[in-house]
Write a protein that holds these residues in place. Structure first.
Motif, short mmCIF file in Angstrom:
data_model
loop_
_atom_site.label_atom_id
_atom_site.label_comp_id
_atom_site.label_asym_id
_atom_site.label_seq_id
_atom_site.Cartn_x
_atom_site.Cartn_y
_atom_site.Cartn_z
N VAL A 8 16.98 -2.73 15.79
CA VAL A 8 17.53 -3.84 16.48
C VAL A 8 16.00 -4.55 17.41
O VAL A 8 15.37 -3.53 18.03
N ILE A 9 15.59 -5.76 17.66
CA ILE A 9 14.36 -6.02 17.83
C ILE A 9 14.68 -7.12 19.04
O ILE A 9 14.99 -8.27 18.50
N PRO A 10 15.47 -7.15 20.13
CA PRO A 10 15.27 -8.18 21.45
C PRO A 10 13.83 -8.37 22.20
O PRO A 10 13.12 -7.54 21.46
N SER A 11 14.08 -9.86 22.03
CA SER A 11 12.91 -10.91 22.61
C SER A 11 13.56 -11.60 23.05
O SER A 11 14.39 -12.60 23.04
N TYR A 12 12.61 -11.70 24.10
CA TYR A 12 13.06 -13.09 24.96
C TYR A 12 11.25 -13.55 24.94
O TYR A 12 10.11 -12.72 25.60
N ASN A 13 11.42 -14.87 24.84
CA ASN A 13 9.43 -15.63 24.41
C ASN A 13 8.53 -14.95 24.24
O ASN A 13 7.50 -14.42 25.10
N ARG A 14 8.32 -14.13 23.03
CA ARG A 14 7.13 -13.35 22.45
C ARG A 14 7.13 -13.33 21.30
O ARG A 14 6.57 -13.18 20.10
N GLN A 15 6.96 -15.28 20.85
CA GLN A 15 6.98 -15.57 19.90
C GLN A 15 5.40 -15.10 19.26
O GLN A 15 5.21 -14.67 17.92
N GLY A 41 17.79 -16.16 24.21
CA GLY A 41 17.52 -17.44 25.09
C GLY A 41 16.23 -17.70 25.41
O GLY A 41 16.31 -18.31 26.40
N SER A 42 15.30 -17.98 24.49
CA SER A 42 13.77 -17.82 24.58
C SER A 42 14.03 -19.03 24.56
O SER A 42 14.22 -20.18 24.10
N GLN A 43 12.62 -19.66 25.29
CA GLN A 43 12.56 -21.06 25.51
C GLN A 43 11.11 -21.24 24.76
O GLN A 43 11.14 -22.80 24.70
N ASP A 44 10.56 -20.25 23.80
CA ASP A 44 9.35 -20.87 23.13
C ASP A 44 9.69 -20.90 21.57
O ASP A 44 11.33 -21.20 21.58
N ASP A 45 9.16 -20.96 20.66
CA ASP A 45 9.59 -21.81 19.94
C ASP A 45 9.84 -20.37 18.34
O ASP A 45 9.05 -19.84 17.71
N THR A 46 10.30 -19.36 19.23
CA THR A 46 10.48 -18.16 18.49
C THR A 46 11.49 -18.54 16.81
O THR A 46 11.26 -17.80 15.60
N HIS A 47 11.92 -19.54 16.54
CA HIS A 47 12.50 -19.81 15.28
C HIS A 47 11.61 -20.04 14.49
O HIS A 47 11.76 -19.58 13.29
N ALA A 48 10.44 -20.74 14.64
CA ALA A 48 9.75 -21.46 13.91
C ALA A 48 8.92 -19.58 13.62
O ALA A 48 8.12 -20.02 12.38
N ALA A 49 8.53 -18.60 14.61
CA ALA A 49 7.98 -17.60 14.43
C ALA A 49 8.69 -16.66 13.36
O ALA A 49 7.75 -15.61 13.14
N VAL A 50 9.86 -16.83 13.00
CA VAL A 50 10.32 -15.72 12.27
C VAL A 50 11.00 -16.65 10.59
O VAL A 50 11.99 -15.79 10.34
N PRO A 309 29.94 -20.90 10.37
CA PRO A 309 28.61 -20.56 10.22
C PRO A 309 27.60 -20.72 9.66
O PRO A 309 27.10 -20.29 11.17
N SER A 310 26.97 -19.69 9.30
CA SER A 310 25.33 -19.86 9.48
C SER A 310 24.53 -20.94 9.51
O SER A 310 24.59 -22.16 8.52
N GLN A 311 23.64 -21.22 10.79
CA GLN A 311 22.77 -22.41 10.48
C GLN A 311 21.42 -21.84 9.89
O GLN A 311 20.72 -21.62 10.01
N GLY A 312 21.52 -23.42 8.57
CA GLY A 312 20.29 -22.93 7.68
C GLY A 312 18.32 -23.47 8.82
O GLY A 312 17.75 -23.20 8.38
N GLN A 313 19.08 -24.16 9.29
CA GLN A 313 17.38 -24.89 9.58
C GLN A 313 17.14 -24.44 11.06
O GLN A 313 18.21 -24.04 12.11
N PRO A 314 15.71 -24.89 11.74
CA PRO A 314 15.68 -23.81 12.70
C PRO A 314 16.17 -24.93 13.84
O PRO A 314 15.49 -26.28 13.41
N HIS A 315 15.70 -24.60 15.62
CA HIS A 315 15.91 -25.54 15.85
C HIS A 315 14.46 -26.48 17.03
O HIS A 315 13.48 -25.31 16.99
N GLY A 316 14.37 -27.27 17.26
CA GLY A 316 13.25 -27.67 17.99
C GLY A 316 13.22 -27.03 19.26
O GLY A 316 14.42 -26.49 20.01
#
Length: 316
Positions: A8-15, A41-50, A309-316
């Motif tokens: 388990v890797i907890p992360s906050y604004n660590r893209q 609840g990160s405010q950075d672009d964690t979705h893009a980073a992963v 349902p799993s959401q397959g697209q990254p959030h902006g």
């Protein structure tokens, strides 16, 4: 036979750190593993980073609806780990490739006995009992922002809240064994619950584990490099070791030790998460509901999140 493991890797604004941490977790030599990133609840672009890991069946991103703090983020990971043993790697941790495998092999030993030379009744066991290992720790090295490096090999740091008189001679007060990156048996969470909602959550759970008589095994090798980076909780003036918030948490933890000295009883901490805590789970097929001690509302909420349902697209 070794237990399957959830990292388990907890992360906050660590893209900027997450890809390295995920690669290190996925590269662990233990075959049966799942890597769960809990985005607090990160405010950075964690979705893009992963994004590069989203198609890996061993990887899952759990996005929380808002920032809830490290303790709750780790509790979410526990609740989604099913019957797996659980270890926690911070986004700036670099584990040895065999760290998890070695911990899992120690935990899987079938014939650990309570040696009659030791005072087992104090830990709620009797001499000759077969013991289940609840937590497997390792030694680690600590790399500070100013370049200083410390090897943390002081097993006595596990009891610094109970016997501070044994800590003399350490380079830093307590020289903590890194409990956070230990490997926890799933049944330990069934008995004791999860992390308390505070910033001294590792210290509080460590004490609860020791005082309740759980069996702790330490591998005496440096199997993790803990990198203290700018922006880490221990480096921020509002949450570092001298902050008022951490001092207040320590006082509460020390009061729990005092209560144990008076009663020899340890109160479990059922996992209690707010309604709607989870906004999204990618790849829920690699997850399962844990039997960890939790409130009914938390268990129902996690079960519902797993079925969404799993959401397959990254959030902006």
């Amino acid at each position: 036979m070794t237990l399957p493991v959830a990292v388990v890797i907890p992360s906050y604004n660590r893209q900027h750190l997450l890809p390295q941490a995920i690669r290190a977790a996925l590269s662990q030599s233990h075959i049966d593993k799942a890597v769960i990133v809990v985005d607090d609840g990160s405010q950075d672009d964690t979705h893009a980073a992963v994004a590069e890991f989203r198609d890996d069946p061993r990887f899952c991103l759990v996005r929380l609806a808002r920032n809830m703090g490290t303790a709750r983020a780790k509790n979410v990971g526990i609740m989604l780990a099913g019957q797996r043993a659980v270890t926690f790697h911070d986004s700036d941790d670099l584990p040895h490739r065999d760290k998890v495998l070695r911990q899992a092999r120690v935990m899987a030993q079938p014939n650990i006995g309570a040696d009659p030379c030791l005072n087992w009744p104090l830990a709620h066991h009797q001499p000759g009992d077969r013991l289940q290992i609840g937590l497997v720790l390792t030694h680690h090295e600590l790399l500070m922002p100013d370049g200083r490096r410390f090897e943390i090999r002081r097993d006595l740091s596990l009891v610094d809240d109970i016997f501070p008189n044994l800590q003399m001679g350490s380079t830093v007060p307590g020289e903590w064994t890194h409990v956070n990156s230990g490997l926890f048996h799933p049944q330990l969470f069934q008995r004791l619950g999860g992390f308390s909602d505070c910033i001294e959550e590792d210290r509080e759970l460590r004490n609860r584990i020791i005082l309740s008589g759980e069996v702790v095994w330490t591998i005496p090798d440096l199997l993790l490099t803990k990198i203290e980076t700018e922006g880490a909780l221990t480096q921020d003036s509002s949450t570092d070791y001298q902050s008022e918030r951490r001092k207040q948490d320590r006082q509460r933890v020390w009061q729990q030790v005092e209560d144990w000295l008076q009663t020899r009883q340890v109160q479990p901490c059922p996992i209690d998460l707010p309604a709607g805590a989870i906004a999204e789970i990618t790849n829920p097929a690699c997850l399962a509901l844990s039997p960890a001690l939790a409130t009914d509302a938390t268990r129902d909420g996690i079960a519902a999140a797993l079925q969404a349902p799993s959401q397959g697209q990254p959030h902006g």
